[in-house]
Motif scaffolding. Structure first.
Motif, PDB file in Angstrom:
ATOM      1  N   LEU A  77       0.825  -1.198   0.000  1.00  0.00           N
ATOM      2  CA  LEU A  77       0.000   0.000   0.000  1.00  0.00           C
ATOM      3  C   LEU A  77       0.870   1.264   0.000  1.00  0.00           C
ATOM      4  O   LEU A  77       0.805   2.089   0.919  1.00  0.00           O
ATOM      5  N   PRO A  78       1.681   1.447  -1.049  1.00  0.00           N
ATOM      6  CA  PRO A  78       2.594   2.595  -1.049  1.00  0.00           C
ATOM      7  C   PRO A  78       1.890   3.943  -1.107  1.00  0.00           C
ATOM      8  O   PRO A  78       2.405   4.923  -0.579  1.00  0.00           O
ATOM      9  N   PHE A  79       0.713   4.020  -1.720  1.00  0.00           N
ATOM     10  CA  PHE A  79      -0.026   5.284  -1.741  1.00  0.00           C
ATOM     11  C   PHE A  79      -0.367   5.704  -0.320  1.00  0.00           C
ATOM     12  O   PHE A  79      -0.239   6.870   0.046  1.00  0.00           O
ATOM     13  N   HIS A  80      -0.781   4.750   0.472  1.00  0.00           N
ATOM     14  CA  HIS A  80      -1.158   5.033   1.863  1.00  0.00           C
ATOM     15  C   HIS A  80       0.082   5.361   2.705  1.00  0.00           C
ATOM     16  O   HIS A  80       0.026   6.220   3.589  1.00  0.00           O
ATOM     17  N   ALA A  81       1.197   4.692   2.416  1.00  0.00           N
ATOM     18  CA  ALA A  81       2.458   5.015   3.086  1.00  0.00           C
ATOM     19  C   ALA A  81       2.856   6.448   2.755  1.00  0.00           C
ATOM     20  O   ALA A  81       3.325   7.194   3.629  1.00  0.00           O
ATOM     21  N   HIS A  82       2.658   6.846   1.519  1.00  0.00           N
ATOM     22  CA  HIS A  82       2.957   8.218   1.102  1.00  0.00           C
ATOM     23  C   HIS A  82       2.179   9.221   1.945  1.00  0.00           C
ATOM     24  O   HIS A  82       2.704  10.260   2.345  1.00  0.00           O
ATOM     25  N   GLU A  83       0.909   8.922   2.242  1.00  0.00           N
ATOM     26  CA  GLU A  83       0.101   9.850   3.031  1.00  0.00           C
ATOM     27  C   GLU A  83       0.656  10.008   4.444  1.00  0.00           C
ATOM     28  O   GLU A  83       0.671  11.104   4.995  1.00  0.00           O
ATOM     29  N   VAL A  84       1.127   8.907   5.034  1.00  0.00           N
ATOM     30  CA  VAL A  84       1.734   8.973   6.367  1.00  0.00           C
ATOM     31  C   VAL A  84       3.012   9.804   6.307  1.00  0.00           C
ATOM     32  O   VAL A  84       3.257  10.668   7.172  1.00  0.00           O
ATOM     33  N   LEU A  85       3.839   9.555   5.304  1.00  0.00           N
ATOM     34  CA  LEU A  85       5.098  10.289   5.165  1.00  0.00           C
ATOM     35  C   LEU A  85       4.848  11.761   4.828  1.00  0.00           C
ATOM     36  O   LEU A  85       5.612  12.640   5.253  1.00  0.00           O
ATOM     37  N   GLU A  86       3.780  12.040   4.118  1.00  0.00           N
ATOM     38  CA  GLU A  86       3.430  13.430   3.818  1.00  0.00           C
ATOM     39  C   GLU A  86       3.052  14.177   5.096  1.00  0.00           C
ATOM     40  O   GLU A  86       3.423  15.343   5.280  1.00  0.00           O
ATOM     41  N   ASP A  87       2.311  13.518   5.983  1.00  0.00           N
ATOM     42  CA  ASP A  87       2.002  14.133   7.279  1.00  0.00           C
ATOM     43  C   ASP A  87       3.291  14.461   8.036  1.00  0.00           C
ATOM     44  O   ASP A  87       3.412  15.531   8.634  1.00  0.00           O
ATOM     45  N   ALA A  88       4.246  13.531   8.029  1.00  0.00           N
ATOM     46  CA  ALA A  88       5.526  13.754   8.715  1.00  0.00           C
ATOM     47  C   ALA A  88       6.259  14.929   8.077  1.00  0.00           C
ATOM     48  O   ALA A  88       6.856  15.756   8.780  1.00  0.00           O
ATOM     49  N   TRP A  89       6.220  15.008   6.764  1.00  0.00           N
ATOM     50  CA  TRP A  89       6.863  16.105   6.033  1.00  0.00           C
ATOM     51  C   TRP A  89       6.273  17.448   6.463  1.00  0.00           C
ATOM     52  O   TRP A  89       6.996  18.405   6.770  1.00  0.00           O
ATOM     53  N   LYS A  90       4.943  17.525   6.512  1.00  0.00           N
ATOM     54  CA  LYS A  90       4.279  18.778   6.855  1.00  0.00           C
ATOM     55  C   LYS A  90       4.531  19.192   8.304  1.00  0.00           C
ATOM     56  O   LYS A  90       4.531  20.376   8.613  1.00  0.00           O
ATOM     57  N   ALA A  91       4.741  18.204   9.192  1.00  0.00           N
ATOM     58  CA  ALA A  91       4.948  18.489  10.612  1.00  0.00           C
ATOM     59  C   ALA A  91       6.424  18.621  11.001  1.00  0.00           C
ATOM     60  O   ALA A  91       6.732  19.048  12.105  1.00  0.00           O
ATOM     61  N   ALA A  92       7.318  18.283  10.096  1.00  0.00           N
ATOM     62  CA  ALA A  92       8.750  18.242  10.406  1.00  0.00           C
ATOM     63  C   ALA A  92       9.327  19.639  10.596  1.00  0.00           C
ATOM     64  O   ALA A  92       8.863  20.598   9.978  1.00  0.00           O
ATOM     65  N   PRO A  93      10.377  19.718  11.414  1.00  0.00           N
ATOM     66  CA  PRO A  93      11.095  20.987  11.482  1.00  0.00           C
ATOM     67  C   PRO A  93      11.725  21.283  10.118  1.00  0.00           C
ATOM     68  O   PRO A  93      11.995  20.369   9.338  1.00  0.00           O
ATOM     69  N   GLU A  94      11.943  22.548   9.864  1.00  0.00           N
ATOM     70  CA  GLU A  94      12.436  22.999   8.552  1.00  0.00           C
ATOM     71  C   GLU A  94      13.627  22.176   8.055  1.00  0.00           C
ATOM     72  O   GLU A  94      13.682  21.789   6.892  1.00  0.00           O
ATOM     73  N   GLN A  95      14.595  21.883   8.927  1.00  0.00           N
ATOM     74  CA  GLN A  95      15.816  21.187   8.495  1.00  0.00           C
ATOM     75  C   GLN A  95      15.561  19.729   8.100  1.00  0.00           C
ATOM     76  O   GLN A  95      16.443  19.103   7.509  1.00  0.00           O
ATOM     77  N   GLU A  96      14.385  19.174   8.390  1.00  0.00           N
ATOM     78  CA  GLU A  96      14.073  17.784   8.023  1.00  0.00           C
ATOM     79  C   GLU A  96      13.029  17.666   6.921  1.00  0.00           C
ATOM     80  O   GLU A  96      12.733  16.564   6.466  1.00  0.00           O
ATOM     81  N   ARG A  97      12.490  18.760   6.483  1.00  0.00           N
ATOM     82  CA  ARG A  97      11.375  18.681   5.525  1.00  0.00           C
ATOM     83  C   ARG A  97      11.753  17.987   4.230  1.00  0.00           C
ATOM     84  O   ARG A  97      10.982  17.210   3.685  1.00  0.00           O
ATOM     85  N   GLN A  98      12.946  18.262   3.703  1.00  0.00           N
ATOM     86  CA  GLN A  98      13.359  17.615   2.451  1.00  0.00           C
ATOM     87  C   GLN A  98      13.508  16.106   2.641  1.00  0.00           C
ATOM     88  O   GLN A  98      13.215  15.337   1.724  1.00  0.00           O
ATOM     89  N   LEU A  99      13.949  15.681   3.800  1.00  0.00           N
ATOM     90  CA  LEU A  99      14.059  14.252   4.090  1.00  0.00           C
ATOM     91  C   LEU A  99      12.690  13.581   3.976  1.00  0.00           C
ATOM     92  O   LEU A  99      12.524  12.595   3.247  1.00  0.00           O
ATOM     93  N   TRP A 100      11.708  14.121   4.685  1.00  0.00           N
ATOM     94  CA  TRP A 100      10.368  13.517   4.689  1.00  0.00           C
ATOM     95  C   TRP A 100       9.685  13.665   3.335  1.00  0.00           C
ATOM     96  O   TRP A 100       8.975  12.762   2.886  1.00  0.00           O
ATOM     97  N   ARG A 101       9.929  14.779   2.673  1.00  0.00           N
ATOM     98  CA  ARG A 101       9.373  14.956   1.331  1.00  0.00           C
ATOM     99  C   ARG A 101       9.957  13.904   0.386  1.00  0.00           C
ATOM    100  O   ARG A 101       9.242  13.305  -0.413  1.00  0.00           O
TER     101      ARG A 101
END
Length: 187
Positions: A77-101
């Motif tokens: 279910l990679p589409f659903h995994a993407h949604e979880v990782l997108e939430d992490a990206w949006k909530a991440a501190p600035e220095q980690e956003r590219q990692l989660w994105r």
């Protein structure tokens, strides 16, 4: 044209939203599609059984996000995994956003590849690998940056071969390992 007919709604009679009904919006007013989705996130007809979607905007620790995303990847279910990782990206501190994105892009690349969009899948895999590569020296949250970038490159290279042979592509079989312990080989 008759109001409420199939022709003006674009849906089969009785299967979609009713004309004049309020649009499906979240509390911020962004459009949300209430249609059910398959395991790769493709919309299904209204009323069809689908895969339960991941709730959006859920606050998770980075390790919780990685564990949940890994479970979804392992289940194909990679589409659903993407949604979880997108939430992490949006909530991440600035220095980690590219990692989660970048991690979200890897999941979306796998989604597109499994859907048969070989060119788009390969592009997203390589874009995601490029986004996470700068984090290789820091090893945040035990994420296997070298393994993931190598996995993405191998898979992108193989997508062209697979496409030419017309063979099916399975997301679960080709899912990466997000954290230390190595990545799975591409099928």
């Amino acid at each position: 044209m008759e109001t409420g007919s199939t022709a003006d709604t674009g849906t089969e009679a009785g299967t979609g939203p009713k004309a004049g009904a309020p649009r499906d919006r979240d509390p911020e007013g962004r459009a949300r599609n209430a249609r059910p989705r398959d395991g790769l996130g493709r919309p299904l007809p209204y009323g069809a059984p689908g895969v339960e979607r991941q709730p959006e905007g859920v606050e998770r620790s980075p390790r919780q996000a990685l564990a949940e995303a890994q479970d979804l990847l392992d289940r194909g279910l990679p589409f659903h995994a993407h949604e979880v990782l997108e939430d992490a990206w949006k909530a991440a501190p600035e220095q980690e956003r590219q990692l989660w994105r970048g991690l979200a892009q890897l999941a979306v690349g796998l989604t597109h590849a499994a859907r048969g969009n070989v060119k788009g899948g390969a592009a997203l895999l390589l874009r995601g690998a490029g986004a996470i590569a700068p984090y290789a020296d820091t090893v945040p949250y035990d994420i296997d940056i070298p393994g993931l970038t190598a996995w993405a490159q191998r898979l992108a290279d193989r997508l062209g071969e697979r496409s030419e042979r017309g063979e099916p592509f399975e997301a679960a079989v080709n899912a990466p390992r997000l954290c230390a312990g190595g990545s799975r080989p591409a099928e």
